[in-house]
Design a protein around this motif. Structure first.
Motif, mmCIF file in Angstrom:
data_model
loop_
_atom_site.group_PDB
_atom_site.id
_atom_site.type_symbol
_atom_site.label_atom_id
_atom_site.label_comp_id
_atom_site.label_asym_id
_atom_site.label_seq_id
_atom_site.Cartn_x
_atom_site.Cartn_y
_atom_site.Cartn_z
ATOM 1 N N GLU A 372 0.839 -1.205 0.000
ATOM 2 C CA GLU A 372 0.000 0.000 0.000
ATOM 3 C C GLU A 372 0.868 1.246 0.000
ATOM 4 O O GLU A 372 0.573 2.231 -0.691
ATOM 5 C CB GLU A 372 -0.931 -0.002 1.201
ATOM 6 N N VAL A 373 1.960 1.193 0.785
ATOM 7 C CA VAL A 373 2.885 2.330 0.809
ATOM 8 C C VAL A 373 3.503 2.512 -0.571
ATOM 9 O O VAL A 373 3.603 3.646 -1.085
ATOM 10 C CB VAL A 373 3.984 2.102 1.869
ATOM 11 N N ALA A 374 3.902 1.423 -1.189
ATOM 12 C CA ALA A 374 4.507 1.500 -2.519
ATOM 13 C C ALA A 374 3.522 2.041 -3.546
ATOM 14 O O ALA A 374 3.880 2.878 -4.387
ATOM 15 C CB ALA A 374 5.009 0.121 -2.940
ATOM 16 N N ASP A 375 2.261 1.574 -3.468
ATOM 17 C CA ASP A 375 1.250 2.062 -4.409
ATOM 18 C C ASP A 375 1.028 3.556 -4.257
ATOM 19 O O ASP A 375 0.846 4.281 -5.251
ATOM 20 C CB ASP A 375 -0.067 1.319 -4.187
ATOM 21 N N ARG A 378 3.821 5.337 -5.970
ATOM 22 C CA ARG A 378 3.708 5.256 -7.429
ATOM 23 C C ARG A 378 2.628 6.194 -7.951
ATOM 24 O O ARG A 378 2.779 6.798 -9.023
ATOM 25 C CB ARG A 378 3.402 3.813 -7.846
ATOM 26 N N ARG A 379 1.525 6.312 -7.212
ATOM 27 C CA ARG A 379 0.469 7.225 -7.650
ATOM 28 C C ARG A 379 0.944 8.668 -7.593
ATOM 29 O O ARG A 379 0.622 9.468 -8.479
ATOM 30 C CB ARG A 379 -0.768 7.049 -6.774
ATOM 31 N N ALA A 380 1.729 8.977 -6.559
ATOM 32 C CA ALA A 380 2.203 10.359 -6.421
ATOM 33 C C ALA A 380 3.245 10.709 -7.474
ATOM 34 O O ALA A 380 3.272 11.833 -7.995
ATOM 35 C CB ALA A 380 2.789 10.558 -5.017
ATOM 36 N N GLU A 383 6.374 8.258 -12.489
ATOM 37 C CA GLU A 383 7.578 8.119 -13.316
ATOM 38 C C GLU A 383 8.777 7.595 -12.521
ATOM 39 O O GLU A 383 9.838 7.314 -13.098
ATOM 40 C CB GLU A 383 7.929 9.461 -13.966
ATOM 41 N N ARG A 384 8.615 7.448 -11.214
ATOM 42 C CA ARG A 384 9.755 7.061 -10.366
ATOM 43 C C ARG A 384 9.671 5.579 -9.968
ATOM 44 O O ARG A 384 8.607 4.996 -9.918
ATOM 45 C CB ARG A 384 9.831 7.950 -9.134
ATOM 46 N N SER A 385 10.840 4.999 -9.664
ATOM 47 C CA SER A 385 10.921 3.577 -9.312
ATOM 48 C C SER A 385 10.778 3.390 -7.806
ATOM 49 O O SER A 385 11.168 4.249 -7.011
ATOM 50 C CB SER A 385 12.260 2.991 -9.774
ATOM 51 N N VAL A 386 10.205 2.251 -7.428
ATOM 52 C CA VAL A 386 9.986 1.923 -6.018
ATOM 53 C C VAL A 386 10.463 0.490 -5.771
ATOM 54 O O VAL A 386 10.178 -0.410 -6.563
ATOM 55 C CB VAL A 386 8.492 2.038 -5.630
ATOM 56 N N ALA A 387 11.182 0.272 -4.670
ATOM 57 C CA ALA A 387 11.635 -1.070 -4.297
ATOM 58 C C ALA A 387 11.184 -1.370 -2.877
ATOM 59 O O ALA A 387 11.297 -0.522 -1.989
ATOM 60 C CB ALA A 387 13.151 -1.171 -4.387
ATOM 61 N N VAL A 388 10.667 -2.580 -2.679
ATOM 62 C CA VAL A 388 10.306 -3.072 -1.351
ATOM 63 C C VAL A 388 11.322 -4.133 -0.959
ATOM 64 O O VAL A 388 11.494 -5.127 -1.673
ATOM 65 C CB VAL A 388 8.882 -3.660 -1.331
ATOM 66 N N VAL A 389 12.000 -3.916 0.157
ATOM 67 C CA VAL A 389 13.074 -4.810 0.589
ATOM 68 C C VAL A 389 12.652 -5.531 1.862
ATOM 69 O O VAL A 389 12.287 -4.888 2.851
ATOM 70 C CB VAL A 389 14.384 -4.024 0.847
ATOM 71 N N ARG A 390 12.721 -6.860 1.818
ATOM 72 C CA ARG A 390 12.365 -7.679 2.974
ATOM 73 C C ARG A 390 13.596 -8.455 3.454
ATOM 74 O O ARG A 390 14.555 -8.631 2.699
ATOM 75 C CB ARG A 390 11.234 -8.639 2.615
ATOM 76 N N PRO A 391 13.560 -8.979 4.677
ATOM 77 C CA PRO A 391 14.676 -9.779 5.186
ATOM 78 C C PRO A 391 15.006 -10.942 4.253
ATOM 79 O O PRO A 391 14.112 -11.617 3.743
ATOM 80 C CB PRO A 391 14.153 -10.288 6.537
#
Length: 439
Positions: A372-375, A378-380, A383-391
């Motif tokens: 949800e944070v990533a979405d 992306r909506r805001a 044009e920018r990239s987003v990465a979600v990093v987990r353990p």
């Protein structure tokens, strides 16, 4: 993780050397060889003598095979000479040195003798030795007998040929220990090469047979130069081969012994001691440019100290340059990264971030849905990239960068491996615009 650390350590040089030596066999009991009407006895002491001679040659295993065979056959020829040349009246042996030499040559062609040499000092390949070692408890226990049970257990795997990245340096080391395998009797390429040379020699024989043979000096004052004087069989055979049309890069990739004038290594902190040995073999001049950050080391056997890593190869003949300016990571993110760096290496001075985005690091409670944070990001800024990093998923990010980075469970990232703190440092420094920490 332990297996990667062990296979990357320089101790593997000893383990691999012992693994090769274990394949240089001395039988426990005498062996009988039937040669014609005679029975020869191969005593363990004879094999041990041949093995010692081969080892003292200081040549790689496959290249020392000739010395082993020569010594063993010498001893067999002497034994055969005693059997067939003994004087029934008790005098000196009836065979001379030339006779014994002929016995040696005859024995070298005997299939039973050649099979014995192959059994006791076999031709070996790097993949064959490593696969056999890592899949055999007995082989590991012997080659790594100086190490504890946990270490030996970590080297084992059910499928010896289930290759991993950490095996590459071991195969390279084995290639050095083994040397060239030499010609095999059933090698089709070697047979084809012999046929080409034989055909070329036959052509030269024809030329030589047609040469001028009149020795009348009055008729031939000048020295006569024939084609066979300037052309040998190998050169003539080579003229029948296709020219090598590969690029230099392709030729280098196919030649393990290719040497480079200068080597550039990125992410150099990841290289293990065994991998450094492989790299330095390919650069005899020791002229290299190494780019790395110890704080980002994700390899269990990677670089902890540049001095400790490089001194075995170049002594103190290296210069270190530290980057003092950080162009990529904004100052807001570097506040978090610098705190991690102080825990990784308190003596390391962080580079100065010269860029600011004005976006503070967000800290959200555990349980927040990262997607949800990533979405939202992306909506805001679509044009920018987003990465979600987990353990456990940091390794795939090395060398990459993203506008927005969301790190889920930072404590979990840190605790996921012995190098978890470095993994967390890598994760947060992937951000070029904003960082979000969840948990």
């Amino acid at each position: 993780m332990l297996g990667r650390e062990i296979k990357g350590s320089e101790e593997m040089v000893t383990v691999l050397r012992e693994a090769v030596r274990d394949l240089q066999v001395v039988p426990d009991d005498p062996r009988e060889l039937r040669v014609g009407s005679l029975t020869l006895t191969v005593e363990p002491a004879m094999v041990k003598t041949a093995r010692t001679r081969a080892r003292r040659s200081r040549r790689p295993h496959n290249e020392a095979r000739g010395a082993f065979a020569e010594s063993l056959i010498d001893q067999l020829a002497a034994q055969m000479a005693q059997l067939i040349g003994a004087d029934p009246l008790g005098g000196e042996n009836l065979l001379g040195a030339a006779d014994v030499d002929q016995l040696h040559d005859d024995l070298a062609e005997e299939p039973v003798v050649r099979d014995l040499v192959e059994e006791l000092w076999p031709r070996l390949t790097p993949t064959g030795v490593l696969a056999g070692l890592l899949s055999s408890r007995a082989a590991v226990d012997s080659a790594a007998r100086a190490y504890d049970e946990e270490t030996r257990e970590a080297l084992l795997r059910e499928d010896g040929e289930a290759w991993t990245a950490s095996d590459a340096a071991l195969l390279d080391e084995l290639a050095e220990l083994l040397g060239e395998a030499g010609e095999r009797d059933d090698d089709p390429e070697e047979k084809a090469e012999r046929r080409r040379l034989e055909a070329a020699q036959a052509a030269l024989d024809v030329l030589e047979g047609s040469a001028v043979t009149d020795n009348d000096d009055d008729q031939f004052d000048a020295e006569y130069l024939g084609a066979y004087d300037v052309l040998d069989a190998e050169a003539l055979a080579a003229r029948q081969e296709e020219r090598d049309t590969r690029t230099t890069a392709e030729r280098a990739a196919a030649d393990r012994g290719w040497a480079y004038g200068h080597v550039v290594v990125d992410e150099a902190q990841e290289l293990t001691p065994m991998e450094w040995r492989a790299v330095f073999r390919r650069c005899p001049a020791r002229w290299m440019t190494l780019v790395g950050d110890i704080a980002q080391n994700g390899s269990p056997a990677g670089v902890d100290s540049w001095a400790d890593t490089l001194e075995p190869f170049v002594g103190s003949r290296f210069r270190r340059h530290s980057l003092s300016v950080n162009y990529r990571t904004p100052s807001e993110v570097m506040e978090v990264a610098d705190e991690l760096l102080s825990r990784i290496d308190p003596e390391e001075r962080p580079a100065e971030a010269i860029r600011s985005t004005g976006i503070p690091v967000r800290r959200l409670p555990a349980g927040t849905d990262p997607e949800e944070v990533a979405d939202g990001l992306r909506r805001a800024e679509p044009e920018r990239s987003v990465a979600v990093v987990r353990p456990g998923a940091v390794g795939d990010l090395k060398g990459l960068e993203f506008d927005h980075v969301i790190v889920v469970d930072p404590d979990g990232v840190e605790e996921a491996s012995p190098l978890g703190l470095q993994d967390l440092y890598v994760a947060v420094t992937r951000a070029t615009r904003s960082l979000t920490l969840i948990g």
